[in-house]
Write a protein that holds these residues in place. Sequence first.
Motif, PDB file in Angstrom:
ATOM      1  N   ILE A   1       0.839  -1.205   0.000  1.00 55.98           N
ATOM      2  CA  ILE A   1       0.000   0.000   0.000  1.00 55.98           C
ATOM      3  C   ILE A   1       0.870   1.249   0.000  1.00 55.98           C
ATOM      4  CG2 ILE A   1      -1.565   1.392   1.411  1.00 55.98           C
ATOM      5  CD1 ILE A   1      -3.002  -1.104   2.236  1.00 55.98           C
ATOM      6  N   THR A   2       1.887   1.270   0.869  1.00 56.38           N
ATOM      7  CA  THR A   2       2.783   2.423   0.937  1.00 56.38           C
ATOM      8  C   THR A   2       3.425   2.687  -0.425  1.00 56.38           C
ATOM      9  OG1 THR A   2       3.251   1.969   3.272  1.00 56.38           O
ATOM     10  CG2 THR A   2       4.806   3.377   2.108  1.00 56.38           C
ATOM     11  N   LEU A   3       3.896   1.630  -1.077  1.00 56.31           N
ATOM     12  CA  LEU A   3       4.522   1.791  -2.387  1.00 56.31           C
ATOM     13  C   LEU A   3       3.506   2.223  -3.444  1.00 56.31           C
ATOM     14  CD1 LEU A   3       6.874  -1.324  -2.296  1.00 56.31           C
ATOM     15  CD2 LEU A   3       7.594   1.075  -2.401  1.00 56.31           C
ATOM     16  N   ALA A   4       2.276   1.750  -3.344  1.00 59.08           N
ATOM     17  CA  ALA A   4       1.253   2.121  -4.324  1.00 59.08           C
ATOM     18  C   ALA A   4       0.832   3.575  -4.181  1.00 59.08           C
ATOM     19  CB  ALA A   4       0.039   1.207  -4.180  1.00 59.08           C
ATOM     20  N   CYS A   5       1.055   4.167  -3.013  1.00 55.93           N
ATOM     21  CA  CYS A   5       0.690   5.565  -2.776  1.00 55.93           C
ATOM     22  C   CYS A   5       1.861   6.520  -2.997  1.00 55.93           C
ATOM     23  CB  CYS A   5       0.154   5.737  -1.350  1.00 55.93           C
ATOM     24  SG  CYS A   5      -1.406   4.892  -1.050  1.00 55.93           S
ATOM     25  N   ARG A   6       2.926   6.020  -3.605  1.00 49.09           N
ATOM     26  CA  ARG A   6       4.107   6.864  -3.795  1.00 49.09           C
ATOM     27  C   ARG A   6       3.821   7.988  -4.792  1.00 49.09           C
ATOM     28  NH1 ARG A   6       4.871   2.253  -6.700  1.00 49.09           N
ATOM     29  NH2 ARG A   6       5.443   2.479  -8.894  1.00 49.09           N
TER      30      ARG A   6
ATOM     31  N   LEU B   1      -7.602  10.738  -1.993  1.00 49.39           N
ATOM     32  CA  LEU B   1      -7.019  11.222  -0.739  1.00 49.39           C
ATOM     33  C   LEU B   1      -5.552  10.817  -0.600  1.00 49.39           C
ATOM     34  CD1 LEU B   1      -7.272  12.492   2.110  1.00 49.39           C
ATOM     35  CD2 LEU B   1      -8.100  10.267   2.907  1.00 49.39           C
ATOM     36  N   VAL B   2      -5.215   9.589  -0.993  1.00 47.23           N
ATOM     37  CA  VAL B   2      -3.887   9.057  -0.675  1.00 47.23           C
ATOM     38  C   VAL B   2      -2.942   8.962  -1.862  1.00 47.23           C
ATOM     39  CG1 VAL B   2      -4.872   7.722   1.228  1.00 47.23           C
ATOM     40  CG2 VAL B   2      -4.578   6.632  -1.011  1.00 47.23           C
ATOM     41  N   ALA B   3      -3.436   9.026  -3.081  1.00 47.99           N
ATOM     42  CA  ALA B   3      -2.580   8.821  -4.253  1.00 47.99           C
ATOM     43  C   ALA B   3      -1.473   9.868  -4.336  1.00 47.99           C
ATOM     44  CB  ALA B   3      -3.414   8.856  -5.533  1.00 47.99           C
ATOM     45  N   GLY B   4      -0.256   9.399  -4.583  1.00 49.89           N
ATOM     46  CA  GLY B   4       0.861  10.301  -4.795  1.00 49.89           C
ATOM     47  C   GLY B   4       1.329  11.053  -3.570  1.00 49.89           C
ATOM     48  N   THR B   5       0.996  10.570  -2.369  1.00 54.10           N
ATOM     49  CA  THR B   5       1.343  11.316  -1.157  1.00 54.10           C
ATOM     50  C   THR B   5       2.653  10.876  -0.511  1.00 54.10           C
ATOM     51  OG1 THR B   5       0.030   9.804   0.217  1.00 54.10           O
ATOM     52  CG2 THR B   5      -1.084  11.780  -0.610  1.00 54.10           C
ATOM     53  N   VAL B   6       3.092   9.650  -0.775  1.00 55.38           N
ATOM     54  CA  VAL B   6       4.230   9.081  -0.035  1.00 55.38           C
ATOM     55  C   VAL B   6       5.528   9.248  -0.827  1.00 55.38           C
ATOM     56  CG1 VAL B   6       5.195   6.983   0.973  1.00 55.38           C
ATOM     57  CG2 VAL B   6       2.729   7.399   1.086  1.00 55.38           C
ATOM     58  N   PRO B   7       6.568   9.804  -0.235  1.00 54.52           N
ATOM     59  CA  PRO B   7       7.868   9.858  -0.922  1.00 54.52           C
ATOM     60  C   PRO B   7       8.350   8.438  -1.243  1.00 54.52           C
ATOM     61  CG  PRO B   7       7.854  11.291   1.007  1.00 54.52           C
ATOM     62  CD  PRO B   7       6.602  10.473   1.077  1.00 54.52           C
ATOM     63  N   THR B   8       8.846   8.227  -2.442  1.00 56.17           N
ATOM     64  CA  THR B   8       9.263   6.882  -2.862  1.00 56.17           C
ATOM     65  C   THR B   8      10.286   6.253  -1.913  1.00 56.17           C
ATOM     66  OG1 THR B   8       8.781   7.401  -5.170  1.00 56.17           O
ATOM     67  CG2 THR B   8      10.296   5.569  -4.746  1.00 56.17           C
ATOM     68  N   PRO B   9      11.284   7.012  -1.409  1.00 52.95           N
ATOM     69  CA  PRO B   9      12.261   6.391  -0.495  1.00 52.95           C
ATOM     70  C   PRO B   9      11.639   5.777   0.749  1.00 52.95           C
ATOM     71  CG  PRO B   9      13.116   8.476  -1.302  1.00 52.95           C
ATOM     72  CD  PRO B   9      11.676   8.403  -1.739  1.00 52.95           C
ATOM     73  N   VAL B  10      10.503   6.309   1.190  1.00 50.94           N
ATOM     74  CA  VAL B  10       9.843   5.753   2.384  1.00 50.94           C
ATOM     75  C   VAL B  10       9.385   4.329   2.104  1.00 50.94           C
ATOM     76  CG1 VAL B  10       7.855   5.956   3.925  1.00 50.94           C
ATOM     77  CG2 VAL B  10       9.138   7.999   3.264  1.00 50.94           C
ATOM     78  N   GLY B  11       8.733   4.124   0.958  1.00 50.65           N
ATOM     79  CA  GLY B  11       8.285   2.778   0.602  1.00 50.65           C
ATOM     80  C   GLY B  11       9.444   1.822   0.410  1.00 50.65           C
ATOM     81  N   LEU B  12      10.505   2.292  -0.236  1.00 48.50           N
ATOM     82  CA  LEU B  12      11.674   1.436  -0.450  1.00 48.50           C
ATOM     83  C   LEU B  12      12.349   1.077   0.872  1.00 48.50           C
ATOM     84  CD1 LEU B  12      13.238   3.155  -3.601  1.00 48.50           C
ATOM     85  CD2 LEU B  12      11.824   1.084  -3.506  1.00 48.50           C
ATOM     86  N   LEU B  13      12.376   2.022   1.797  1.00 57.97           N
ATOM     87  CA  LEU B  13      12.965   1.738   3.114  1.00 57.97           C
ATOM     88  C   LEU B  13      12.165   0.660   3.836  1.00 57.97           C
ATOM     89  CD1 LEU B  13      14.980   2.345   5.359  1.00 57.97           C
ATOM     90  CD2 LEU B  13      13.460   4.191   6.127  1.00 57.97           C
TER      91      LEU B  13
END
Length: 265
Positions: A167-172, A186-198
């Motif tokens: 989910i975290t990666l899908a919201c990057r 609400l959630v699309a495109g909100t998460v920095p990509t490095p957060v999901g990769l971490l």
Amino acid sequence: MAPAITRSDPRNRPSVGDGLRLAFTTLTIVRLRPGRVDRATAAVAMSLAPVAGLVLGAVAAGVGLGLRTAGASALLAAVAAVATTAVLTRGLHLDGLADTADGLGSYADRGRALDVMRAPDIGPFGVVTLVLVLLAQVAATTALLARPWAMAMAGVVVAIVGGRVAITLACRRGVPAARPDGLGALVAGTVPTPVGLLWAVVLAAGSVPVVADRPWQGPLAVLLGLAAAHGLLRHARRRLGGITGDVLGAVTETAITVILVITSL
């Protein structure tokens, strides 16, 4: 249904508490006191989605292992563990999987496919997908719960956390919403990509103990599970134009199923 969205104030950044409250309220059956709901808070919430997965995984594994200790068969304990996650999430991820299967399997254009996904009934693609995924999850969890308790606990928790990492990666950032409203918006495109990769790296490292004599198998399962979820996400973006709440449910269940199957071998 997505929470009501309020306008965010860039001078008032959401706290970790705001994000955790929204993460648990959105991804689990837990109902916490109303808090801030905007895209800034959604960024924190989706970044912390694996924390909700950790709690869900621990509870599900605890139910399964508790039944095993009480003398239940591994199969019965596995059914209870899988059912626990469904109950604690109100079945929303499974519903999203079925709706996404119907929409993508309809071969209709983007607008019609989104209408199919929004319809309250489940079509044949959704039913077949749901049955096969649940059978695979129960079968794989049965094999895991037959192992020593520490390995069994780790296997179940890693799989369920892996679903939330998906989910975290899908919201990057860079992944759009398919609709202008709903959870996806609400959630699309909100998460920095490095957060999901971490999170993916942390989960892969934490999965090493899942198979004691094959320390590579857990990380491989995580890699393949997240890759399968990413493949589904790419297909949904091509067909639907972006993500919806249903697509997030589908990538979650895809990652969980693949991780469970690989670690159970």
